[in-house]
Design a protein around this motif. Structure first.
Motif, PDB file in Angstrom:
ATOM      1  N   MET A   1       0.844  -1.206   0.000  1.00 15.78           N
ATOM      2  CA  MET A   1       0.000   0.000   0.000  1.00 15.78           C
ATOM      3  C   MET A   1       0.880   1.258   0.000  1.00 15.78           C
ATOM      4  O   MET A   1       0.679   2.185  -0.784  1.00 15.78           O
ATOM      5  CB  MET A   1      -0.890  -0.021   1.247  1.00 15.78           C
TER       6      MET A   1
ATOM      7  N   HIS B   1       1.298   4.312  -2.694  1.00 13.52           N
ATOM      8  CA  HIS B   1       1.070   5.718  -2.321  1.00 13.52           C
ATOM      9  C   HIS B   1       2.298   6.569  -2.664  1.00 13.52           C
ATOM     10  O   HIS B   1       2.171   7.707  -3.137  1.00 13.52           O
ATOM     11  CB  HIS B   1       0.759   5.832  -0.826  1.00 13.52           C
TER      12      HIS B   1
ATOM     13  N   HIS C   1      -6.082   0.699  -7.887  1.00  9.30           N
ATOM     14  CA  HIS C   1      -5.878   0.777  -6.428  1.00  9.30           C
ATOM     15  C   HIS C   1      -7.182   1.206  -5.740  1.00  9.30           C
ATOM     16  O   HIS C   1      -7.616   0.591  -4.763  1.00  9.30           O
ATOM     17  CB  HIS C   1      -4.756   1.792  -6.167  1.00  9.30           C
TER      18      HIS C   1
ATOM     19  N   GLU D   1      -6.329   8.694   4.476  1.00  7.77           N
ATOM     20  CA  GLU D   1      -6.339   7.228   4.450  1.00  7.77           C
ATOM     21  C   GLU D   1      -5.260   6.642   5.363  1.00  7.77           C
ATOM     22  O   GLU D   1      -5.522   5.724   6.159  1.00  7.77           O
ATOM     23  CB  GLU D   1      -6.130   6.755   3.004  1.00  7.77           C
TER      24      GLU D   1
END
Ligand SMILES: [Fe+2]
Length: 240
Positions: free
Chosen positions: A30, A34, A76, A154
């Protein structure tokens, strides 16, 4: 299998990342994604400001690179909207649900901004249009700000919910069902691996390479990184 904090993985921290909540799930994939999204939007903002409007070849390269970025971001977000947030809604508090709903609505705000950027880049690949370049500079900056805010939200709040409510096994099952890494065509893997890895500290890449299955990732990276770096340099030749 439940775990205790003494067995939790050490979370990856990459440039630009705002938070890395502790918990049972290793979120490094993840955070690598990002990092790639933030890196590319910073580069696009600089390139759109500095690339002369009549440099059509460079605009065509920028439009191609945008397609890779936008495809990865869209996939994503799709995995998160279809697999991650729904898995949490029934387990969370009312406050958790409000955060998860905000995640989905922030995705919905970002997508139209991205489409406007893609159209602007395609226009400049075909026409010398100073007005289009100026409009694109505004759009791509807005897209960057919107995505930065979303990723920070997030990483701070949504990933904390994931770590609190899901196990590593739950996470692996979601990835298997929705991201389907084993079903990705080799040509796509060869396009995405050097893109994700670009600019990531080697120590962080080694954490991925050292995992089960990481050797294949490393081989693809070795085979593709030189060509990718040359293309990257041409694409962003005007970005400082
Ligand atoms: Fe994410």
């Amino acid at each position: 299998m439940s775990t205790t904090s003494s067995t939790w993985p050490r979370q990856l921290r990459l440039p630009g990342q705002v938070a890395a909540p502790d918990g049972p799930i290793d979120m490094k994939m993840m955070y690598l994604m990002h990092h790639a999204f933030r890196r590319d939007l910073d580069l696009f903002v600089a390139a759109v400001r500095a690339t002369p409007a009549d440099e059509r070849e460079t605009w065509a390269l920028l439009a191609d690179r945008w397609d890779t970025f936008a495809e990865a971001l869209h996939e994503h977000h799709t995995v998160e909207d279809a697999g991650v947030w729904p898995a949490l809604v029934s387990l969370g508090t009312a406050q958790d649900v409000a955060t998860l709903e905000a995640m989905e609505s922030e995705h919905g705000e970002i997508d139209p901004l991205l489409e406007g950027c893609a159209a602007g880049l395609r226009r400049l690949a075909e026409h010398t249009d100073e007005d289009a370049r100026a409009a694109l500079a505004v759009r791509v900056t807005a897209a960057r700000e919107s995505l930065r805010r979303h990723l920070a939200h997030e990483e701070t709040d949504a990933i904390a919910i994931i770590q609190r409510l899901l196990s590593a096994e739950d996470w692996a099952a979601i990835e298997e069902e929705h991201a389907n890494p084993k079903g990705t065509p080799l040509a796509k893997v060869a396009r995405l691996v050097p893109w994700v890895a670009y600019g990531v500290p080697r120590s962080a890449l080694d954490r991925v390479f050292d995992e089960p299955g990481g050797r294949g990732f490393k081989v693809i990276w070795w085979c593709t990184r030189g060509r990718f770096a040359r293309q990257h340099a041409r694409t962003f030749r005007y970005a400082a």
